[in-house]
Scaffold this motif. Structure first.
Motif, mmCIF file in Angstrom:
data_model
loop_
_atom_site.group_PDB
_atom_site.id
_atom_site.type_symbol
_atom_site.label_atom_id
_atom_site.label_comp_id
_atom_site.label_asym_id
_atom_site.label_seq_id
_atom_site.Cartn_x
_atom_site.Cartn_y
_atom_site.Cartn_z
ATOM 1 N N SER A 148 -8.675 0.023 -1.469
ATOM 2 C CA SER A 148 -8.073 0.332 -0.181
ATOM 3 C C SER A 148 -7.324 1.383 -0.305
ATOM 4 C CB SER A 148 -6.957 -0.551 0.209
ATOM 5 O OG SER A 148 -6.110 -0.913 -0.613
ATOM 6 N N THR A 149 -6.863 2.038 -1.614
ATOM 7 C CA THR A 149 -6.217 3.304 -1.939
ATOM 8 C C THR A 149 -7.292 4.296 -1.895
ATOM 9 O OG1 THR A 149 -4.338 2.211 -3.265
ATOM 10 C CG2 THR A 149 -4.946 4.636 -3.436
ATOM 11 N N CYS A 194 -9.480 -10.952 -1.725
ATOM 12 C CA CYS A 194 -8.160 -11.275 -1.092
ATOM 13 C C CYS A 194 -8.346 -12.702 -0.435
ATOM 14 C CB CYS A 194 -8.133 -10.160 0.305
ATOM 15 S SG CYS A 194 -9.525 -10.740 1.521
ATOM 16 N N ILE A 216 -4.805 3.951 6.479
ATOM 17 C CA ILE A 216 -4.222 2.918 6.635
ATOM 18 C C ILE A 216 -3.301 3.072 7.705
ATOM 19 C CG2 ILE A 216 -3.171 0.736 6.317
ATOM 20 C CD1 ILE A 216 -4.084 1.368 3.410
ATOM 21 N N ASN A 232 0.734 -1.191 -0.183
ATOM 22 C CA ASN A 232 -0.074 0.031 -0.138
ATOM 23 C C ASN A 232 0.859 1.332 -0.004
ATOM 24 O OD1 ASN A 232 -1.928 -1.963 1.557
ATOM 25 N ND2 ASN A 232 -3.314 -0.614 0.097
ATOM 26 N N ALA A 253 -15.189 -3.161 5.649
ATOM 27 C CA ALA A 253 -15.224 -1.633 5.887
ATOM 28 C C ALA A 253 -16.728 -1.161 6.228
ATOM 29 C CB ALA A 253 -14.908 -0.896 4.662
ATOM 30 N N TRP A 281 -9.169 -2.716 4.897
ATOM 31 C CA TRP A 281 -8.459 -2.200 3.606
ATOM 32 C C TRP A 281 -8.053 -3.387 2.895
ATOM 33 C CZ3 TRP A 281 -7.132 -0.077 8.348
ATOM 34 C CH2 TRP A 281 -7.956 0.937 8.780
ATOM 35 N N PHE A 282 -7.973 -4.568 3.523
ATOM 36 C CA PHE A 282 -7.490 -5.860 2.771
ATOM 37 C C PHE A 282 -8.878 -6.648 2.624
ATOM 38 C CE2 PHE A 282 -6.126 -10.280 3.014
ATOM 39 C CZ PHE A 282 -5.192 -10.226 2.044
ATOM 40 N N LEU A 291 -10.134 3.982 -0.300
ATOM 41 C CA LEU A 291 -10.422 4.328 1.127
ATOM 42 C C LEU A 291 -9.601 4.998 1.978
ATOM 43 C CD1 LEU A 291 -11.996 0.793 1.987
ATOM 44 C CD2 LEU A 291 -13.346 2.938 1.765
ATOM 45 N N HIS A 292 -8.328 4.728 1.938
ATOM 46 C CA HIS A 292 -6.982 5.308 2.446
ATOM 47 C C HIS A 292 -7.216 6.791 2.583
ATOM 48 C CE1 HIS A 292 -3.209 5.869 4.060
ATOM 49 N NE2 HIS A 292 -2.591 6.243 3.215
ATOM 50 N N SER A 320 -12.473 -5.543 1.829
ATOM 51 C CA SER A 320 -13.187 -4.373 1.614
ATOM 52 C C SER A 320 -14.835 -4.537 2.293
ATOM 53 C CB SER A 320 -13.129 -3.895 0.320
ATOM 54 O OG SER A 320 -13.642 -4.830 -0.655
ATOM 55 N N MET A 351 -8.287 -5.103 -5.006
ATOM 56 C CA MET A 351 -8.508 -4.640 -3.587
ATOM 57 C C MET A 351 -7.495 -3.872 -3.398
ATOM 58 S SD MET A 351 -10.410 -5.508 -1.224
ATOM 59 C CE MET A 351 -10.651 -7.378 -1.251
#
Length: 300
Positions: free
Chosen positions: A133-134, A167, A142, A100, A217, A211-212, A136-137, A214, A129
């Protein structure tokens, strides 16, 4: 059906495929990872592609070839666009969530020469994923990963196109059980991947996490994503089908731009790449057709 891991690393696979197609090779080196360019670095628009493989395996030939085929279509349409395949670090040598950090650093690097609106994020499986996650970040960081800083408060990536984002966590969804034997992916493959990641992750990192995985979340995290149009595809015969569709519906609920979610009847995990890997030259599956049409319609 099991799929053997590629014998080369991502950079080597990229060089092999481009050499076979007589396309110039351009590898941009960084600390522990690299960008493998299809097309010139100076192109107006860039598609940042993150390959699948559970963070434990490098890219397959099919990942590179499929993107190369798409780039040829865009080039034939006179579009000023390149594809940058991210050769991120592989576990256990590279522990989670270093990948990440590498994505964020790569985006900041690309932003030095173009606005966010000219950057598209794409990927399959764990690469999808990483894409989610990017996003969301940006608002929900993260731990231990530097912030994703965009040029302005209103900056957005152009769009995303992700295939089978998933994942190695075995969930209790219906599809995770009923699609055993229909999908080429197996629970045993997932368990082995999760064991590798868990054993090699950085100390103090909660794992798995939103983040892994999703689907875990909070629903409201999907609000205010810094991106335009979002396209997500999944196979009807995938183990990940139900959780991908759940995430897709949550994104549709909160995202303020168009969201396309396609569930391909009879499709398997990472269908477009799997079909190419199996030798298909003219796959008529809906997920593959949508991805190919996306390349055809891309306007830089």
């Amino acid at each position: 059906m099991a799929v053997a891991a590629p014998s080369r690393d991502t950079e080597e696979t990229y060089k092999k495929v481009l050499a076979e197609n007589e396309i110039p090779i351009d590898v941009e080196k960084f600390d522990g990872y690299s960008l493998c360019w299809i097309g010139p670095r100076t192109a107006k628009a860039v598609i940042l592609f993150m390959h699948g493989g559970g963070l434990t395996d490098p890219a397959f030939d099919a990942h590179i070839q499929f993107n190369l085929n798409g780039w040829k279509v865009m080039k034939a349409n006179s579009q000023d666009v390149s594809i940058a395949v991210l050769a991120y670090g592989i576990a256990p040598k590279t522990p989670y969530p270093v990948q990440n950090r590498q994505v964020v650093a790569t985006i900041h690097h690309l932003l030095r020469s173009r606005p966010a609106e000219d950057i598209t994020l794409s990927g399959d499986s764990i690469g999808g994923m990483l894409t989610l996650s990017t996003l969301l970040h940006h608002k929900h960081p993260i731990p231990t990963v530097p912030a994703l800083t965009l040029p302005t408060l209103t900056s957005r990536f152009r769009e995303i196109f992700i295939v089978s984002p998933g994942c190695s966590v075995i969930t209790d969804t219906k599809s995770m059980q009923e699609n055993l034997g229909k999908d080429w992916l197996t629970h045993d493959m997932m368990r082995k991947g999760l064991e590798t990641l868990t054993a090699s992750k950085e100390p103090g990192i909660e794992f798995p996490n939103p983040w892994f995985l999703s689907v875990s979340a909070e629903e409201t995290w999907w609000k205010d994503l810094p991106v335009g149009h979002m396209t997500i595809t999944v196979g009807g015969n995938e183990l990940f089908r139900d959780e991908v569709l759940t995430v897709g519906e949550r994104i549709k609920k909160y995202h303020d731009r168009e969201v396309t979610v396609l569930c391909e009847e009879g499709g398997v995990h990472c269908g477009p790449f799997f079909a190419l890997m199996m030798g298909a030259t003219d796959d008529d599956k809906s997920g593959t057709k949508l991805f190919k049409q996306w390349f055809q319609d891309f306007k830089a």
